[in-house]
Design an enzyme around this catalytic site. Structure first.
Site, mmCIF file in Angstrom:
data_model
loop_
_atom_site.group_PDB
_atom_site.id
_atom_site.type_symbol
_atom_site.label_atom_id
_atom_site.label_comp_id
_atom_site.label_asym_id
_atom_site.label_seq_id
_atom_site.Cartn_x
_atom_site.Cartn_y
_atom_site.Cartn_z
ATOM 1 N N GLU A 1 44.815 -2.423 -31.333
ATOM 2 C CA GLU A 1 45.180 -1.278 -30.489
ATOM 3 C C GLU A 1 44.280 -1.121 -29.269
ATOM 4 O O GLU A 1 44.720 -0.634 -28.223
ATOM 5 C CB GLU A 1 45.166 0.017 -31.316
ATOM 6 C CG GLU A 1 46.364 0.176 -32.242
ATOM 7 C CD GLU A 1 46.148 -0.405 -33.629
ATOM 8 O OE1 GLU A 1 45.222 -1.228 -33.806
ATOM 9 O OE2 GLU A 1 46.895 -0.027 -34.546
ATOM 10 N N GLU B 1 48.105 -1.468 -40.992
ATOM 11 C CA GLU B 1 47.800 -0.186 -41.651
ATOM 12 C C GLU B 1 48.772 0.093 -42.792
ATOM 13 O O GLU B 1 48.392 0.620 -43.836
ATOM 14 C CB GLU B 1 47.846 0.936 -40.606
ATOM 15 C CG GLU B 1 46.769 0.760 -39.546
ATOM 16 C CD GLU B 1 46.903 1.752 -38.401
ATOM 17 O OE1 GLU B 1 47.805 1.564 -37.566
ATOM 18 O OE2 GLU B 1 46.128 2.708 -38.361
#
Ligand code: CAA
Length: 262
Positions: free
Chosen positions: A135, A115
């Site tokens: 995740e 990210e």
């Protein structure tokens, strides 16, 4: 210059190199690191010497292996929300600051690390690097903007698959997806990033920051509003000494000497 515990900063001419330095935890992002990176970027934005920034990870194994799982494990929902907000402040700053930031991805760029790279203006990647938003393997989801930036960057179908499966993918695949700008041997990565940073330093700084702002806004503005902003900023460049110098230098067949850094 302020000294930090989790990052190292080196100024090389007009380029600032930020090295994320928690090598034992594969440079995982804890709260301290996210804060220190945010403060350092604010300082570098205000530092007139610096015209471009390179962000990389310490060691040969990882750029950033994600948010720090040890620190996140026992967070309450409210604390997790605060951690996510800290991360969003950082990635928004990267996108919104006037100076270009190149991610030099030297190894794993997973979760928050992917990210972070996604928020940078260009991603240069070592050929052994690995990307992914894993995740879901931890029972959670990306929290630093990945669910929103990945589909905007590579398209909805690919982003859905990668975010839902948590699959890790190679630098070559990241290039094919349009996520990274360049893949090269690890030994060449920093040189390639530095060359680009030096190239940027030869341009008019106001023009560079306006160009970045406009292309970034293309993701969120309707075409008519984006074009209106382009007309305004194009006109504003004609209020700068750099525009006069750039065009005069062209006509005089000499390199331009830019000065302003607003
Ligand atoms: N947080 C905290 N510590 C981490 C970490 C992380 N994200 N990733 C690696 N580490 C630590 C390991 O616990 C290990 O520590 P010890 O030596 O003390 O045991 C050390 O770094 C080395 O890691 P490994 O032994 O696991 O190295 P490996 O080569 O076997 O595997 C890897 C490398 C595939 C990257 C593996 O470490 C891994 O899967 N890491 C987690 C990746 C991940 O799930 N990232 C997403 C996190 S969540 C998130 O990022 C949410 C968000 O949006 C902010």
């Amino acid at each position: 210059m302020t000294s930090y515990e989790t990052i190292r900063i080196a100024i090389d001419g007009t380029t600032a190199i930020i090295t994320i330095a928690r090598e034992k935890a594969l440079n995982a992002l804890n709260r301290q690191l996210v804060n220190e990176l945010t403060w350092a970027l604010r300082d570098l934005e205000a530092d007139a010497r610096v015209r471009a920034i390179i962000l990389t990870g310490a060691g040969e194994k990882a750029f950033v292996a994600g948010g720090d799982i040890t620190e996140m494990k026992n967070l309450s929902p409210a604390e997790a929300g605060t951690f996510s907000a800290l991360g969003h402040t950082l990635v928004d700053l990267i996108e919104q600051m006037g100076k270009p930031i190149i991610a030099a991805v030297n190894g794993f760029a997973l979760g928050g690390g992917c990210e972070l790279a996604l928020a940078c203006d260009f991603i240069y990647s070592a050929e052994n690097a690995k990307f992914g938003l894993p995740e879901v393997n931890l029972g959670t989801i990306p929290g630093f903007g990945g669910t929103q930036r990945l589909p905007r960057r590579i398209g909805m179908q690919r982003a859905l698959e990668l975010t839902i499966t948590g699959d890790i993918f190679s630098a070559q695949e990241a290039f094919r997806l349009g996520l990274v700008n360049l893949v090269c041997p690890a030994t060449e990565l920093m040189d390639r990033a530095k060359k680009t940073a030096q190239k940027i330093a030869q341009k008019g700084p106001t023009a560079v920051s306006y160009a970045k702002r406009l292309v970034r806004r293309a993701e969120v503005l309707p075409l008519s509003a984006g074009n209106e902003l382009e007309r305004e900023l194009f006109a504003l460049t004609f209020a700068t000494a750099d525009q006069k110098e750039g065009m005069t230098a062209f006509l005089e067949k000499r390199p331009a000497k830019f000065s302003s850094s607003s």
